[in-house]
Design a protein around this motif. Structure first.
Motif, PDB file in Angstrom:
ATOM      1  N   ASN A  87      44.186  33.633  40.419  1.00 30.97           N
ATOM      2  CA  ASN A  87      43.674  35.006  40.294  1.00 30.97           C
ATOM      3  C   ASN A  87      42.257  35.125  40.838  1.00 30.97           C
ATOM      4  O   ASN A  87      41.393  35.735  40.209  1.00 30.97           O
ATOM      5  N   ALA A 139      47.973  30.718  36.210  1.00 28.68           N
ATOM      6  CA  ALA A 139      47.529  32.117  36.210  1.00 28.68           C
ATOM      7  C   ALA A 139      47.797  32.792  34.869  1.00 28.68           C
ATOM      8  O   ALA A 139      47.207  33.821  34.567  1.00 28.68           O
ATOM      9  N   SER A 144      44.603  39.314  30.073  1.00 29.81           N
ATOM     10  CA  SER A 144      43.582  40.206  30.632  1.00 29.81           C
ATOM     11  C   SER A 144      42.370  40.354  29.705  1.00 29.81           C
ATOM     12  O   SER A 144      41.230  40.420  30.175  1.00 29.81           O
ATOM     13  N   GLN A 147      40.396  37.173  30.081  1.00 32.39           N
ATOM     14  CA  GLN A 147      39.717  37.161  31.378  1.00 32.39           C
ATOM     15  C   GLN A 147      38.452  38.016  31.336  1.00 32.39           C
ATOM     16  O   GLN A 147      37.405  37.605  31.840  1.00 32.39           O
TER      17      GLN A 147
END
Length: 159
Positions: A87, A139, A144, A147
């Motif tokens: 990513n 990944a 999210s 991240q």
């Protein structure tokens, strides 16, 4: 005139955690380093062990054992850090050892749902000459929210 299509295959790095073998696509692998001290990273999600400095760049170290439900172990100099690019981000995972690169025909890669619907972070499973290899999808190690928290922690570290 007969024409044959080239065999579609991929290559995987085999690494070891405890008695388990794990695989990563070689296209994701940036480097393999001897284990070094992992510095704490304030504000990072719990799945992040900390960060290492690679040529002036902080690289977050994902706690692969936590991702896979394995008990934690102390950092040892005999371990390795596999630096992966996923990513558009470099991450590292700490493993006990690395042993080989294997060729995996796409036709032999079994989808994770065919093995178990509860498998997490798995790209596929394949039989190799001396057993089974679980190929992980790095990944998926961070969702999210994680991240975003990691981005904030890294930004705070560099400011």
């Amino acid at each position: 005139m007969s024409s044959t299509l080239p065999s579609q295959s991929t290559h995987a790095l085999i690494a070891h955690l405890d008695r388990s073998r794990v695989g990563f696509l070689t296209t994701d692998v940036q480097s393999i380093l001897r284990a070094v001290a992992i510095e704490p990273l304030a504000g990072a999600p719990s799945v992040v062990e900390g960060a290492i400095n690679v040529r002036g760049t902080p690289i977050p170290v994902i706690d692969l054992r936590a991702c896979l439900g394995l008990p934690p172990v102390e950092l040892r100099t005999s371990q390795f850090l596999v630096v992966l690019e996923v990513n558009a981000r470099q991450i590292a995972v700490r493993v006990d050892d690395v042993s080989d690169v294997v060729d995996i025909p796409q036709s032999e890669l079994v989808a994770p749902a065919a093995v178990s619907p509860t498998l997490k972070h798995v790209r596929g499973v394949v039989g190799i000459s001396d057993g089974t290899l679980v190929l992980y999808d790095a990944a998926t190690f961070l969702n999210s929210t994680e991240q975003a928290a990691l981005d904030a922690a890294l930004a705070e570290r560099t400011s």
